[in-house]
Design a protein around this motif. Structure first.
Motif, PDB file in Angstrom:
ATOM      1  N   ILE A   1       0.841  -1.202   0.000  1.00 56.35           N
ATOM      2  CA  ILE A   1       0.000   0.000   0.000  1.00 56.35           C
ATOM      3  C   ILE A   1       0.875   1.251   0.000  1.00 56.35           C
ATOM      4  N   TYR A   2       1.890   1.215   0.837  1.00 55.38           N
ATOM      5  CA  TYR A   2       2.832   2.340   0.910  1.00 55.38           C
ATOM      6  C   TYR A   2       3.445   2.611  -0.464  1.00 55.38           C
ATOM      7  N   SER A   3       3.738   1.507  -1.188  1.00 57.23           N
ATOM      8  CA  SER A   3       4.385   1.637  -2.491  1.00 57.23           C
ATOM      9  C   SER A   3       3.512   2.388  -3.489  1.00 57.23           C
ATOM     10  N   ILE A   4       2.205   2.281  -3.314  1.00 59.97           N
ATOM     11  CA  ILE A   4       1.319   2.993  -4.243  1.00 59.97           C
ATOM     12  C   ILE A   4       1.654   4.477  -4.210  1.00 59.97           C
ATOM     13  N   GLY A   5       1.908   4.985  -3.004  1.00 63.71           N
ATOM     14  CA  GLY A   5       2.296   6.379  -2.907  1.00 63.71           C
ATOM     15  C   GLY A   5       3.741   6.605  -3.306  1.00 63.71           C
ATOM     16  N   TYR A   6       4.618   5.733  -2.818  1.00 59.34           N
ATOM     17  CA  TYR A   6       6.052   5.970  -3.008  1.00 59.34           C
ATOM     18  C   TYR A   6       6.455   5.878  -4.474  1.00 59.34           C
ATOM     19  N   MET A   7       5.869   4.933  -5.191  1.00 60.48           N
ATOM     20  CA  MET A   7       6.295   4.693  -6.567  1.00 60.48           C
ATOM     21  C   MET A   7       5.449   5.459  -7.569  1.00 60.48           C
ATOM     22  N   HIS A   8       4.584   6.322  -7.087  1.00 58.27           N
ATOM     23  CA  HIS A   8       3.675   7.018  -7.988  1.00 58.27           C
ATOM     24  C   HIS A   8       4.456   7.774  -9.066  1.00 58.27           C
ATOM     25  N   GLY A   9       4.045   7.556 -10.318  1.00 60.87           N
ATOM     26  CA  GLY A   9       4.669   8.285 -11.411  1.00 60.87           C
ATOM     27  C   GLY A   9       5.872   7.597 -12.018  1.00 60.87           C
ATOM     28  N   ASP A  10       6.312   6.501 -11.439  1.00 53.94           N
ATOM     29  CA  ASP A  10       7.447   5.777 -12.026  1.00 53.94           C
ATOM     30  C   ASP A  10       6.986   5.122 -13.335  1.00 53.94           C
ATOM     31  N   PRO A  11       7.801   5.210 -14.382  1.00 52.91           N
ATOM     32  CA  PRO A  11       7.319   4.701 -15.680  1.00 52.91           C
ATOM     33  C   PRO A  11       7.106   3.185 -15.730  1.00 52.91           C
ATOM     34  N   ARG A  12       7.794   2.436 -14.887  1.00 52.99           N
ATOM     35  CA  ARG A  12       7.662   0.974 -15.000  1.00 52.99           C
ATOM     36  C   ARG A  12       6.947   0.378 -13.798  1.00 52.99           C
ATOM     37  N   VAL A  13       6.070   1.145 -13.201  1.00 52.21           N
ATOM     38  CA  VAL A  13       5.543   0.762 -11.894  1.00 52.21           C
ATOM     39  C   VAL A  13       4.736  -0.541 -11.948  1.00 52.21           C
ATOM     40  N   VAL A  14       4.134  -0.847 -13.088  1.00 49.61           N
ATOM     41  CA  VAL A  14       3.374  -2.102 -13.183  1.00 49.61           C
ATOM     42  C   VAL A  14       4.302  -3.284 -12.936  1.00 49.61           C
ATOM     43  N   ARG A  15       5.471  -3.194 -13.563  1.00 48.95           N
ATOM     44  CA  ARG A  15       6.452  -4.253 -13.371  1.00 48.95           C
ATOM     45  C   ARG A  15       6.872  -4.339 -11.902  1.00 48.95           C
TER      46      ARG A  15
ATOM     47  N   PHE B   1      17.013  -9.746  -6.802  1.00 44.79           N
ATOM     48  CA  PHE B   1      17.781  -9.284  -7.967  1.00 44.79           C
ATOM     49  C   PHE B   1      16.960  -8.309  -8.812  1.00 44.79           C
ATOM     50  N   LEU B   2      15.730  -8.703  -9.089  1.00 50.56           N
ATOM     51  CA  LEU B   2      14.894  -7.878  -9.958  1.00 50.56           C
ATOM     52  C   LEU B   2      14.605  -6.523  -9.329  1.00 50.56           C
ATOM     53  N   LEU B   3      14.387  -6.533  -8.008  1.00 49.83           N
ATOM     54  CA  LEU B   3      13.971  -5.288  -7.368  1.00 49.83           C
ATOM     55  C   LEU B   3      15.153  -4.397  -7.016  1.00 49.83           C
ATOM     56  N   ILE B   4      16.302  -5.005  -6.679  1.00 52.83           N
ATOM     57  CA  ILE B   4      17.487  -4.161  -6.490  1.00 52.83           C
ATOM     58  C   ILE B   4      17.837  -3.512  -7.823  1.00 52.83           C
ATOM     59  N   GLY B   5      17.716  -4.318  -8.890  1.00 57.44           N
ATOM     60  CA  GLY B   5      18.043  -3.796 -10.208  1.00 57.44           C
ATOM     61  C   GLY B   5      16.854  -3.151 -10.892  1.00 57.44           C
ATOM     62  N   TYR B   6      15.884  -2.736 -10.085  1.00 56.95           N
ATOM     63  CA  TYR B   6      14.673  -2.185 -10.699  1.00 56.95           C
ATOM     64  C   TYR B   6      14.994  -0.958 -11.546  1.00 56.95           C
ATOM     65  N   TRP B   7      15.853  -0.095 -11.005  1.00 60.56           N
ATOM     66  CA  TRP B   7      16.316   1.038 -11.819  1.00 60.56           C
ATOM     67  C   TRP B   7      17.600   0.608 -12.508  1.00 60.56           C
ATOM     68  N   PHE B   8      17.456  -0.305 -13.468  1.00 61.19           N
ATOM     69  CA  PHE B   8      18.619  -0.973 -14.021  1.00 61.19           C
ATOM     70  C   PHE B   8      19.515  -0.039 -14.821  1.00 61.19           C
ATOM     71  N   GLU B   9      19.003   1.162 -15.160  1.00 59.02           N
ATOM     72  CA  GLU B   9      19.871   2.095 -15.886  1.00 59.02           C
ATOM     73  C   GLU B   9      21.047   2.517 -15.026  1.00 59.02           C
ATOM     74  N   ARG B  10      20.810   2.556 -13.710  1.00 63.30           N
ATOM     75  CA  ARG B  10      21.879   3.009 -12.821  1.00 63.30           C
ATOM     76  C   ARG B  10      22.910   1.913 -12.680  1.00 63.30           C
ATOM     77  N   ARG B  11      24.139   2.297 -12.885  1.00 56.20           N
ATOM     78  CA  ARG B  11      25.223   1.339 -12.805  1.00 56.20           C
ATOM     79  C   ARG B  11      25.284   0.681 -11.426  1.00 56.20           C
ATOM     80  N   SER B  12      25.107   1.494 -10.388  1.00 55.25           N
ATOM     81  CA  SER B  12      25.223   0.940  -9.033  1.00 55.25           C
ATOM     82  C   SER B  12      24.118  -0.081  -8.778  1.00 55.25           C
ATOM     83  N   ALA B  13      22.933   0.203  -9.309  1.00 54.68           N
ATOM     84  CA  ALA B  13      21.830  -0.731  -9.087  1.00 54.68           C
ATOM     85  C   ALA B  13      22.090  -2.049  -9.802  1.00 54.68           C
TER      86      ALA B  13
END
Lengths: 523, 651
Positions: free
Chosen positions: B105-119, B155-167
């Motif tokens: 539920i918290y994520s609904i607010g936190y991730m609002h507007g993220d382009p890949r939020v369905v994933r 793995f999938l969620l740490i690398g969720y913002w996979f564009e970032r090298r650190s992620a």
């Protein structure tokens, strides 16, 4: 579905070859028509072959000493030398036949993208190759087996040598000579086996006994004590057979033809090579080495298992260090095939049935990986990992499927690779001659698989889209998606419900390992 | 209670359905979030119903087994695809689905507007599914299915913002380090099957045939007299040690904890769910489940104890010296997991599970609170750029304070009771060295939480490039609920003989067979005084010296500690050591094999053989000259040789 005695195995076996004949009617220039005909033949073959698992009876009473083959057809061919056209399947060959007929339409589908010149001839060779490979799996006569076995080389060599990459002639020649040289001794061994069998028969009082090359009868004679081999002869014959199979698998250190062949082969060729052709070797080990030479198999098992374990770790390490996608996948095959050989020479039901399941799994997963590499190669014409990056954003569907396939190959539980790998490891652990020291190294392969596959995945899909050439790559088209999605289905189904594979092979595998155990115990 | 047999399947299958729908059907943000949250909430409701049903059974028959089909079945190797619900699983399921639902539920607010939020929601649902298989599996292989499945989701969620090298790097690192532990886990399973002939925890009836479970057969197997007398102990030690290695990977213990701090590259709710409340506790759960195996090996138990205690201390020191708000919490998580592992090593499994549950509540609260801070400060994570946020974000501040106090172990919040139980157990069993280490760590815990609260919420805002604001209702309500849990969680297992006291001990007794621990007033007083004192100290130091904290600057304490501070900040250079002594040699070996040994060694040999035959062929070709005189000469020489041979040797 079919009446009793219907030559269903022959039908499946020769349908692709008939299709190749049919393709001769297609004008050489009409590529599209050639593909369509080939696809139709491939689909038809697959549909007809479905009759095999549907009609297969997992539990048939074993009649006497002979291995229980089903759908057997036997026609005398050269009666003077005891040669016959005998085909049939059991629980071991059943799924390898199905793997072949399942992969064929997918392979043909991939030629829309990967093969552009001489399309008709490509399809003809593919279909001929399919018949040859099916023949290896169903032949129950040693000479027939050998003919099919060697015949697989010819179309494959042409597929690499004509439609391959820049260094194709070298790779094709290496492939041909290496695997041919490995098989020559097997022919000698087959002849030797025949001569010994004839002598044994005549010594037993059958003056005109022509000898036999019929596999079922040979095995029955051996198990019945009518035909025995002394230890040295058995080991030599075993060695000759084993060498041919080990080259084909390929078992470390006989693997160096494989990366060259894969790198140069067109996508469709790589899929066949990794998906089916390597399985001829593992199939041969189970069908011939273990069944015909049980004592020699038990004798050699620890040494072979050592090579297998070296292959597991070595292949994985070398795969990690590759920058060429195809080479990476090729060396991963060396590692995975090491697992399969380890399972076979665990010499127990768990190990051998795990090895068969893993043969299927490897065919599906590695075949899919080569298709995946092909997708990118067709778009960018490079296989260098450093050329890519960030494709998850550009090609999300492609990335998702690749992830599933990579995880299957890495042995994630719930997907097919894990089922085979774990069963193999359990078998090797239980094998009295092997045990935990082998596993302590083999399990490194599990870690390393995650390392090289994630390296591959990360290089392709993660990070920013740094290369402008990748900015606008199109995602999978419908044809590519169809082929890969078809492969994803068994990846998941086998992972969750592998019993449909394990069930029908139980009796056949038990037959092999039980007779092996009693042969070893009875020595 | 036959309905429980099918009802418990709904618990993992609802989130699985959510995952499938979000992957294949849903394409928009709002339905994705609602669907995912709804499925987990539904699983929670089902879990509550099932646990109430379970509690209605007599204590000794509180074990529901349900088998779907034979998963792997060949030869003697039989593994059912089955799940179960017993008291231990029940508390884990409630934690996973309860905290999981709040985080969704918290994520609904936190991730609002993220382009890949369905994933994102699809992954989150898959994670819950896998975590539920992990805790519900009725055999080790299903546990392992969940075990690797949560690793994949991690793995999938740490690398969720996979564009970032650190992620991307952190995601791969997490999976690979986990895999090292998993390899040991695989070996342990192989050995268990080889020793016991089964991977089932308890007896399972399938089609009228009873498949035995290994946990209840341990005494009978270990009592056998075949082979040397030390053999059973060696087997138990070997297996439990391999399981321990598996646990060090998943539960981020020394020497495999290096992946967890990096895992903070994922979205913050993920850190709360996976890297604090649930997945990382899997190792503790697994050790509690196989407790009877661990108890057979004193050697392994002492390893467990020492690894837990040392991890607690190492990570506790590292947490003191971090600037990143999430890395403080990450090291704190490692440290608290060390407490739980140490408790397992002492045989205090109830205390370990108790701490697991309370920690799940207050650490999820802290992570979500930090997420709220990050959200409200426009993706600021460096505490040097914060300060004075208590006025801008009052709800976040107050709930965070509750969480911090609970973690520090201040009466009467949840963390006090569970941590005290571990310390009391160490005292009553005479584990003095570990008691001292854990006590020191708990002082450090209070200190770094005091420091963090001071740096984030007190003083003046040190960076004015953003305008801090409180988060929306969808985020603060989960914070409030978790704050209530963090405050009252201790009621689960009050160490007094009052009605409702020892509730968790009694509930878990059928599984863990443990008597309730004793309350030690002197230790509790000492621990509380220490926690209050050190927490105050940490707060005081960093509010007094707030002016010395500069964006990009050194810590005020750096002046007095120097290199030690650097060491703490780098977690004693374990990562650097791995890079130098493991990763670099591995790369070099791979490169050598791939570029030198394989092409020149093995293939060189092959090609050499090929060239040899070419050379021989070339030589032989010279004989086929076509000159009849040459052939005649060879023929004559041959005849002479044969004749000579016959004449000399056959006389």
């Amino acid at each position: 579905m079919f009446p009793e005695g219907f030559p269903i195995v022959s039908l499946v076996l020769w349908l692709p070859a008939l299709g190749a004949l049919l393709l001769l009617l297609v004008p050489r220039a009409s590529a599209e028509r050639a593909r369509q005909v080939a696809l139709a033949v491939a689909l038809l073959t697959f549909l007809v072959s479905l009759a095999l698992p549907l009609g297969f009876r997992p539990e048939v009473p074993v009649a006497g000493e002979a291995p229980a083959m089903q759908f057997v057809e036997s026609v005398s061919w050269l009666p003077l030398w005891g040669v016959s056209y005998t085909v049939g399947i059991d629980g071991v060959s059943l799924w390898l036949v199905m793997l072949t007929t399942f992969l064929l339409p997918i392979v043909v589908l991939s030629t829309w993208g990967s093969v552009q010149n001489e399309v008709r001839n490509f399809q003809i060779l593919t279909l001929l190759l399919t018949t040859a490979m099916l023949g290896v799996f169903v032949a129950q006569d040693l000479l027939l087996f050998y003919i099919f076995w060697e015949f697989t080389l010819i179309p494959m060599t042409f597929l690499i040598g004509i439609w391959g990459g820049a260094n194709r002639v070298y790779a094709a020649r290496k492939f041909f000579i290496y695997t041919f040289a490995g098989s020559v001794l097997m022919l000698l061994a087959i002849i030797g086996l025949y001569v010994l069998n004839r002598e044994a028969g005549r010594a037993a009082g059958m003056a005109d006994y022509p000898g036999t090359l019929n596999f079922i009868q040979l095995v029955a004679d051996m198990r019945g004590g009518r035909f025995t081999l002394d230890t040295l002869t058995e080991r030599l014959l075993f060695g000759a057979f084993f060498l041919a199979f080990a080259v084909k698998v390929p078992l470390w250190p006989l693997h160096t033809w494989l990366p060259d062949a894969h790198v140069e082969a067109p996508t469709a060729g790589s899929v066949i090579l990794a998906g089916i052709l390597l399985k001829l070797g593992t199939y041969g080990m189970i069908r011939h080495c273990l069944t015909l030479f049980p004592q020699a198999s038990a004798w050699a098992a620890p040494a072979i298992a050592v090579l297998a374990v070296i292959g597991i770790v070595y292949g994985a390490l070398v795969a990690y260090a590759q920058s060429d996608m195809k080479k990476l996948v090729a060396y991963s095959s060396v590692s995975h095939m090491g697992f399969i050989v380890l399972g076979i020479f665990a010499l127990n039901t768990e190990g051998v049935s795990g090895a068969i399941v893993q043969s299927i799994n490897h065919g599906i997963s590695t075949g899919a990986l080569f298709l995946i590499v092909g997708v990118l190669y067709e778009r960018r014409h490079t296989r260098e990992l450093s050329e890519y990056g960030g494709l998850w954003k550009v090609m999300p569907v492609y990335a998702g499927i690749t992830l599933l396939v990579a995880l299957s190959s890495a042995g994630l539980p719930g997907l097919n690779g894990f089922v085979g790998e774990f069963t193999i490891m359990q078998g090797a652990f239980l094998a009295p001659g092997l045990g935990w020291p082998f596993l302590a190294f083999a399990v490194l392969g599990v870690v390393l698989a995650a390392i090289y596959l994630l390296k591959f995945y990360r290089a392709l899909f993660m990070g920013e889209v740094s290369n402008p050439a990748n900015q606008a790559l199109p995602d999978l088209n419908r044809r590519e998606l169809l082929g890969l999605a078809a492969l994803c289905v068994p990846i998941v189904v086998i992972g969750i419900y592998p019993w449909f594979l394990f069930g029908p092979m139980q009796q056949s595998v038990a037959d092999v390992v039980n007779n092996l155990a009693s042969a070893v115990a009875g020595r | 209670m036959a309905y429980l047999n099918w009802l418990i399947w709904l618990i993992p299958l609802l989130p699985l359905l959510g995952f499938l729908l979000n992957v294949f059907v849903v394409r928009r943000e709002r339905p994705a979030g609602l669907l995912a949250s709804g499925m987990v909430l539904g699983a929670f409701v089902v879990a509550v119903v099932a646990v109430i049903g379970l509690a209605g059974l007599p204590a000794e028959s509180r074990r529901i087994m349900s088998t779907g089909w034979q998963w792997i079945s060949t030869g003697a190797f039989q593994v059912p695809f089955g799940i179960m619900l017993d008291p231990l699983t029940a508390v884990m399921v409630l934690l996973v689905t309860g905290v999981g639902a709040l985080i969704h539920i918290y994520s609904i607010g936190y991730m609002h507007g993220d382009p890949r939020v369905v994933r994102y929601f699809a992954y989150l649902n898959l994670f819950i599914t896998m975590m539920l298989f992990l805790v519900m599996g009725n055999n080790l292989l299903i546990l392992f299915l969940g075990w690797e499945g949560v690793g994949l989701c991690s793995f999938l969620l740490i690398g969720y913002w996979f564009e970032r090298r650190s992620a991307a790097e952190a995601a791969v690192k997490a999976f690979v380090v986990n895999r090292i532990g998993d390899a040991a886990f695989i070996l342990a399973m192989l050995a268990i099957f080889a020793s016991f002939g089964t991977l089932n925890f308890y007896d399972v009836e399938i089609g009228g045939v009873i498949q035995p479970g290994f946990l209840e057969r341990i005494p009978e197997i270990l009592g056998r007299t075949v082979g040397p007398s030390w053999q059973p102990i060696a087997v138990a030690t070997g297996i439990s040690f391999l399981l321990l290695i598996g646990a060090t990977g998943k539960s981020a213990q020394f020497p495999l904890f290096v992946w967890l701090p990096d895992a903070m590259a994922g979205p913050t709710p993920v850190s709360a769910l996976i890297h604090a409340a649930t997945m990382v506790t899997a190792g503790v759960y697994m050790m509690a489940r196989t407790e009877s195996l661990f108890q057979e090996s004193l050697a392994t138990q002492s390893w467990v104890l020492w690894i837990g205690a040392l991890t607690a201390l190492i990570a506790g020191t590292a947490a003191v010296a971090q600037w990143d708000i999430k890395r403080v919490l990450a090291y704190s998580t490692v440290s608290q997991l060390g407490f739980m592992v140490a408790a397992c090593g002492m045989g205090a499994y109830v205390a370990a599970i108790f701490h697991l549950l309370t920690h799940g509540l207050f650490k999820a609260l802290l992570f979500l609170g930090s997420g709220s801070v990050i959200h409200g400060t426009h993706d600021t994570q460096d505490m040097r750029r914060m300060g004075g946020l208590r006025t801008a974000m009052p709800t976040t501040f107050w709930t965070y304070l509750v969480g911090a106090a609970a973690l520090a172990g201040i009466v009467p919040l949840a963390g006090f009771w569970s941590k005290d139980e571990i310390l009391a157990h160490a005292l009553s069993h005479g584990n003095w060295p570990q008691l001292i280490i854990l006590f020191l760590t708990s002082l450090l815990t209070a200190f770094y939480m005091g420091r963090q609260v001071a740096l984030v919420f007190y003083g003046e805002q040190r960076d004015h490039s953003y305008h801090a604001h409180e988060s929306g209702r969808v985020m603060t309500v989960p914070l409030l609920i978790l704050a209530v849990g963090a405050a009252l969680g201790g009621l689960m297992n009050l160490p007094f003989s009052i009605p409702g006291g020892h509730w968790l001990s009694d509930w878990l007794n059928p599984v863990l067979h443990e008597e309730p621990g004793e309350f030690n007033l002197a230790l509790a007083l000492l621990a509380t005084a220490g926690a209050v004192g050190m927490g105050y100290l940490g707060w005081w130091v960093y509010t007094r010296n707030a002016a010395r904290v500069k964006v990009g600057g050194k810590d005020p304490a750096y002046r007095y500690t120097g290199d030690i501070w650097d060491g703490m900040e780098e977690a004693w250079y374990l990562d650097a050591a791995y890079n130098r002594f493991v990763v670099a040699p591995f790369r070099a070996l791979g490169g050598f094999l791939a570029r030198v040994f394989d092409p020149q060694g093995i293939d060189g040999l092959v090609m050499g053989i090929g060239r040899f035959f070419t050379w021989v062929g070339g030589g032989v070709r010279g004989l086929q000259s076509g000159y009849v005189r040459t052939y005649a000469l060879v023929f004559t020489v041959g005849v002479l040789l044969v004749l000579g041979f016959v004449l000399i040797f056959t006389r």
